[in-house]
Enzyme design. Structure first.
Site, PDB file in Angstrom:
ATOM      1  N   LYS A   1      10.929  -6.916  19.256  1.00  0.00           N
ATOM      2  CA  LYS A   1      10.661  -6.697  17.836  1.00  0.00           C
ATOM      3  C   LYS A   1       9.171  -6.718  17.584  1.00  0.00           C
ATOM      4  CE  LYS A   1      12.456  -6.481  13.661  1.00  0.00           C
ATOM      5  NZ  LYS A   1      11.519  -5.414  13.343  1.00  0.00           N
TER       6      LYS A   1
ATOM      7  N   LYS B   1       5.240 -15.710  18.494  1.00  0.00           N
ATOM      8  CA  LYS B   1       5.600 -15.924  17.077  1.00  0.00           C
ATOM      9  C   LYS B   1       7.107 -16.111  16.926  1.00  0.00           C
ATOM     10  CE  LYS B   1       3.263 -13.163  14.661  1.00  0.00           C
ATOM     11  NZ  LYS B   1       2.738 -11.932  14.072  1.00  0.00           N
TER      12      LYS B   1
ATOM     13  N   LYS C   1       5.158  -4.311  20.045  1.00  0.00           N
ATOM     14  CA  LYS C   1       4.279  -3.791  18.987  1.00  0.00           C
ATOM     15  C   LYS C   1       4.017  -2.322  19.259  1.00  0.00           C
ATOM     16  CE  LYS C   1       1.978  -5.382  15.384  1.00  0.00           C
ATOM     17  NZ  LYS C   1       2.380  -6.526  14.544  1.00  0.00           N
TER      18      LYS C   1
ATOM     19  N   SER D   1      12.542  -9.785   8.783  1.00  0.00           N
ATOM     20  CA  SER D   1      13.021  -8.635   9.561  1.00  0.00           C
ATOM     21  C   SER D   1      14.293  -8.996  10.323  1.00  0.00           C
ATOM     22  CB  SER D   1      11.955  -8.174  10.558  1.00  0.00           C
ATOM     23  OG  SER D   1      11.046  -7.316   9.927  1.00  0.00           O
TER      24      SER D   1
HETATM   25  P1  NAD Z   1      -2.055  -3.433   4.948  1.00  0.00           P
HETATM   26  O1  NAD Z   1      -2.421  -2.135   5.548  1.00  0.00           O
HETATM   27  O2  NAD Z   1      -0.937  -3.476   3.973  1.00  0.00           O
HETATM   28  O3  NAD Z   1      -3.305  -4.129   4.241  1.00  0.00           O
HETATM   29  C1  NAD Z   1      -4.509  -4.438   4.870  1.00  0.00           C
HETATM   30  C2  NAD Z   1      -5.597  -4.477   3.816  1.00  0.00           C
HETATM   31  O4  NAD Z   1      -6.802  -4.939   4.414  1.00  0.00           O
HETATM   32  C3  NAD Z   1      -5.893  -3.101   3.228  1.00  0.00           C
HETATM   33  O5  NAD Z   1      -5.867  -3.190   1.815  1.00  0.00           O
HETATM   34  C4  NAD Z   1      -7.285  -2.761   3.764  1.00  0.00           C
HETATM   35  O6  NAD Z   1      -8.036  -1.982   2.863  1.00  0.00           O
HETATM   36  C5  NAD Z   1      -7.886  -4.146   3.929  1.00  0.00           C
HETATM   37  N1  NAD Z   1      -8.977  -4.224   4.911  1.00  0.00           N
HETATM   38  C6  NAD Z   1      -9.103  -3.631   6.112  1.00  0.00           C
HETATM   39  N2  NAD Z   1     -10.234  -3.994   6.722  1.00  0.00           N
HETATM   40  C7  NAD Z   1     -10.862  -4.831   5.877  1.00  0.00           C
HETATM   41  C8  NAD Z   1     -12.077  -5.540   5.923  1.00  0.00           C
HETATM   42  N3  NAD Z   1     -12.895  -5.456   6.986  1.00  0.00           N
HETATM   43  N4  NAD Z   1     -12.427  -6.331   4.874  1.00  0.00           N
HETATM   44  C9  NAD Z   1     -11.621  -6.442   3.813  1.00  0.00           C
HETATM   45  N5  NAD Z   1     -10.439  -5.787   3.689  1.00  0.00           N
HETATM   46  C10 NAD Z   1     -10.071  -4.995   4.723  1.00  0.00           C
HETATM   47  O7  NAD Z   1      -1.758  -4.389   6.179  1.00  0.00           O
HETATM   48  P2  NAD Z   1      -0.826  -5.684   6.188  1.00  0.00           P
HETATM   49  O8  NAD Z   1       0.542  -5.258   6.525  1.00  0.00           O
HETATM   50  O9  NAD Z   1      -1.107  -6.495   4.982  1.00  0.00           O
HETATM   51  O10 NAD Z   1      -1.385  -6.426   7.489  1.00  0.00           O
HETATM   52  C11 NAD Z   1      -2.549  -7.241   7.469  1.00  0.00           C
HETATM   53  C12 NAD Z   1      -2.559  -8.141   8.677  1.00  0.00           C
HETATM   54  O11 NAD Z   1      -1.376  -8.948   8.691  1.00  0.00           O
HETATM   55  C13 NAD Z   1      -2.578  -7.431  10.021  1.00  0.00           C
HETATM   56  O12 NAD Z   1      -3.318  -8.185  10.959  1.00  0.00           O
HETATM   57  C14 NAD Z   1      -1.123  -7.418  10.439  1.00  0.00           C
HETATM   58  O13 NAD Z   1      -0.943  -7.292  11.835  1.00  0.00           O
HETATM   59  C15 NAD Z   1      -0.699  -8.785   9.938  1.00  0.00           C
HETATM   60  N6  NAD Z   1       0.747  -8.929   9.724  1.00  0.00           N
HETATM   61  C16 NAD Z   1       1.416  -8.087   8.911  1.00  0.00           C
HETATM   62  C17 NAD Z   1       2.783  -8.251   8.725  1.00  0.00           C
HETATM   63  C18 NAD Z   1       3.567  -7.381   7.779  1.00  0.00           C
HETATM   64  O14 NAD Z   1       4.751  -7.690   7.540  1.00  0.00           O
HETATM   65  N7  NAD Z   1       3.000  -6.355   7.190  1.00  0.00           N
HETATM   66  C19 NAD Z   1       3.455  -9.273   9.397  1.00  0.00           C
HETATM   67  C20 NAD Z   1       2.737 -10.142  10.216  1.00  0.00           C
HETATM   68  C21 NAD Z   1       1.370  -9.951  10.378  1.00  0.00           C
END
Ligand code: NAD
Length: 467
Positions: free
Chosen positions: A69, A93, A105, A360
């Site tokens: 996953k 995790k 991933k 999930s």
């Molecule tokens: P997303 O694409 O929805 O949002 C990321 C945001 O960060 C965007 O708004 C982008 O503009 C902003 N961003 C990018 N670079 C930046 C910077 N240097 N400074 C400030 N803002 C910046 O992504 P997400 O799904 O929220 O994921 C964010 C993090 O969380 C990632 O590392 C991802 O792997 C992790 N994550 C996400 C999930 C999930 O369910 N979506 C689950 C676990 C972990």
């Protein structure tokens, strides 16, 4: 960070933790390595008629549990090292929060802003097609989800592509994070951020830790700076704000906002949606260089964008006492070491953002059981609570208000059940991390890896190594 170092950082964390455990080296090496990585290239016909080669990856880090996953990332940072590192984080995790999945991933190296909706759909469908062709996707094999740069729409395209190629009763379980009308789960969209909130709430409730940091217990009044107002950052910030914390800073691409009085993140999100930028927001102070916000005075810093944001270059300027790793790998190994040297609490990614994979898992269970949570029992619960209330009224000779009864007797909706499952998972896991931390006299990250490695090693030992 030099280009190919994320996986090295994850493995260094692994090595630090495994030194505390009595697990044979060969088995540790097996747990650490990625089982399989698939790199695919395919052509995209752009809307202007030109052709571009697109690179995509999917990595399965471990299959000690099935299915594997992990999310699907669309970003220019995507490369094999990043996907392998993120897949490994998924293994650990899932293990930390006891979700019965292997780690995986995927990602496509694109800047989604450069592509039209039609082009994104073609990229997503072709990428999915390539995964299915090589047996890298399926409800019992490997189940993608959203990550940075993807969301419900991409998951719906992936589902539709899967359905068009595989005739299976369980096809809805081939991907999670889908729209609710396509077998998605009520509450999945906010689940990662909700989990971050639960994790921070737990962390702030430990009196000894708060005393050590010179902070009061609880979230109320805590000043929080969030980097990245995307799916994770936005919901985490909203829940923290609801609980009495002040979101004093938000860093986004193109700038940041700082406001000691607290930022209304819903308003800010709306502004970004309408104008396409954080600039021009009428409240707070605009900060041109968003990364400066990471270094500003606050109690909790929540990096929720990408990996490697706090490194040896800026770690000594970070003032936050608590760092909640909502993103995967936001602290480099060097960054972690510098911050750890002063009174601080780093809540590690493999615990803090596990709310996403937890929800999930619930979605996948729902898809395989073909029934939404709460459908069978909700009315039954409502009716029996109403009968209980009527009996109490009779006994005490007084009546509750109608609104009051409805409120107490209300049976749970799917979202309530998901929320309860998330809270249970995040709360129990935090307790476990604290126990491991005391037992080994170490930090929370090492404690989380110890807990993860122990469970994965046990799984391998019990299953035996296939000859
Ligand atoms: P997303 O694409 O929805 O949002 C990321 C945001 O960060 C965007 O708004 C982008 O503009 C902003 N961003 C990018 N670079 C930046 C910077 N240097 N400074 C400030 N803002 C910046 O992504 P997400 O799904 O929220 O994921 C964010 C993090 O969380 C990632 O590392 C991802 O792997 C992790 N994550 C996400 C999930 C999930 O369910 N979506 C689950 C676990 C972990």
């Amino acid at each position: 960070m030099p280009k190919y170092e994320f996986f090295r950082t994850v493995n260094e964390n692994f090595d630090r933790a495994s030194a505390f455990l009595d697990v044979e080296k060969g088995l540790l090496d097996q747990i650490k390595s990625c089982s399989s990585t698939y790199h695919v290239t395919f052509p995209l016909r752009r809307d202007d008629g030109s052709v571009e080669v697109i690179h995509g990856w999917r990595s399965v880090h471990s299959s000690h549990k099935s299915p594997a996953k992990g999310g699907t990332r669309y970003a220019m940072t995507v490369n094999e090292d990043e996907i392998n590192a993120l897949a490994a984080l998924m293994t650990y995790k899932c293990s930390v929060v006891s979700i019965p999945f292997g780690g995986a991933k995927g990602g496509v190296r694109i800047d989604r802003e450069r592509y039209s909706r039609g082009e994104l759909e073609r990229i997503t469908r072709r990428y999915t097609f390539e995964l299915i062709k090589k047996n890298f996707m399926g409800p019992g094999v490997d189940v993608p989800a959203p990550d940075y740069g993807t969301g419900e729409q991409e998951m719906a395209w992936m589902l539709d592509t899967y359905r068009s190629m595989v005739d299976s009763l369980d096809s809805e379980g081939c991907v999670t994070g889908k729209p609710t009308h396509q077998g998605g789960l009520a509450g999945r969209a906010e689940a990662t951020g909700r989990g971050v909130f639960f994790g921070l709430r737990e962390a702030c409730s430990v009196k000894e830790d708060m005393d050590m940091l010179g902070l009061s217990t609880g979230l109320d009044g805590k000043r929080v700076i969030v980097q990245g107002l995307g799916k994770v950052g936005y919901h985490a910030a909203s829940f923290l704000r609801e609980s009495g914390a002040f979101i004093t800073g938000v860093a986004e691409l193109g700038g940041g906002i700082y406001d000691e009085k607290g930022i209304d993140v819903a308003l800010l999100k709306e502004h970004i949606k309408e104008t396409g930028s954080i600039r021009g927001f009428t409240f707070g102070k605009f900060i041109d260089r968003a990364d400066e916000l990471l270094e500003m005075e606050c109690d909790i810093l929540v990096p929720a964008a990408l990996e490697n944001q706090i490194t040896e270059k800026n770690a000594h300027r970070i003032k936050a006492k608590i760092i909640g790793e909502a993103a995967n790998g936001p602290l480099s190994g060097e960054g972690h070491a510098i911050i750890k040297n002063r009174p601080s609490l780093i809540i590690p990614d493999i615990y803090l953002n596990a709310g996403g994979v937890t929800a999930s898992y619930f979605e996948w269970v729902k898809n395989l059981s073909h029934i939404r949570f709460g459908r069978m029992g909700r009315r039954y619960e409502e009716n029996s609570t109403s009968r209980l209330i009527a009996a109490i009224e009779e006994r005490i000779g007084a009546k509750f208000e109608t609104g009051e009864i409805e409120d107490i007797a209300k049976g749970p909706q799917e979202k309530d059940i998901v929320d309860s499952g998330l809270e249970e998972t995040m709360t129990t896991a935090y307790q476990l991390l604290c126990d491991e931390r005391s037992r080994y006299n170490t930090d929370l990250r090492t404690a989380a890896y110890i807990s993860a490695i122990r469970k994965v090693a046990l799984s391998y030992e019990q299953l035996g190594i296939f000859p």
